[in-house]
Design an enzyme around this catalytic site. Sequence first.
Site, short mmCIF file in Angstrom:
data_model
loop_
_atom_site.label_atom_id
_atom_site.label_comp_id
_atom_site.label_asym_id
_atom_site.label_seq_id
_atom_site.Cartn_x
_atom_site.Cartn_y
_atom_site.Cartn_z
N ASP A 94 0.81 -1.22 0.00
CA ASP A 94 0.00 0.00 0.00
C ASP A 94 0.85 1.27 0.00
OD1 ASP A 94 -2.13 -1.70 0.21
OD2 ASP A 94 -2.97 -0.80 2.02
N HIS A 239 3.64 -2.41 3.09
CA HIS A 239 3.67 -1.06 2.51
C HIS A 239 4.96 -0.84 1.75
CE1 HIS A 239 0.80 -0.80 5.87
NE2 HIS A 239 0.21 0.15 5.16
#
Length: 274
Positions: A94, A239
Amino acid sequence: MFTRRRVLLAGTAAVGAAGTAGLLAWGAGEKPAGPVAPAAGAPARRLPLKPSAYRLQPLTGYGPPRTLPRRPPVRREPLLKMTGRGRTMVLTFDDGPDPRYTPGILDTLAEYDVRAMFFVCGEMAVDNKDLLARMADEGHIVGNHTWSHPLLTTLTRRQIRSQMTRTSEVIEDGYGEPPHWFRAPYGAWNRAAFQLGAELGMEPLGWTVDTLDWTTPGTRTIVDRVENGAGPGVVVLSHDAGGDRSQSVRALRRYLPRLLDTGYHVTVPRRQAG
């Protein structure tokens, strides 16, 4: 051999992510997997919200669809899990793309010939369209993670639509097709997010294993969380932007070959063609 991006640019049918409805499975005749423990949300840039529990719904199989997706239904909960044959997992990243960390993740995925999902923020993607193009060329799926990573439950319906639409436009420009998947920042969903996502042709995707890498807990801890949480149908959240993600890059290099060596098939979902 045509890459995904070249095929798209040549005007052929879109590949990678296509439409779904109802219960989805990896192979014909497969039964949906049972629920697992609820997943906890974890932001990359702000303090985390309280963990949110959702009943898990399965995703579908992998590989390019033959036709474009049907419009997805308006869901009440995000999809969090896959079903299907064998030990199949999905890795998601992400908040990027970030030129400091995303290339390292892509390099590792390419080394092991593995596809992943990248939920990008428009404000990051707009200046890094070369990375979106690389994701397309290498067969990864790019999803919508809003423009600026806001807490959607605090926004108006018009603001949510703007966050989604602007990001989808950037993705289509750099990746070669609009996104078919959406993830709410912090895992904070509301009815407007589900409705607007469906209107834009996107399915909501959550996760089942949260690495909490945004807290920079150490490479070893991230590796342990992935390996201990590994299981059939698992969707892993990590992430590639939003802070120092060097631990996430190093952790992937450690746990990915181990997952493959222990028989896991790491791939991306597709949505059932309409």
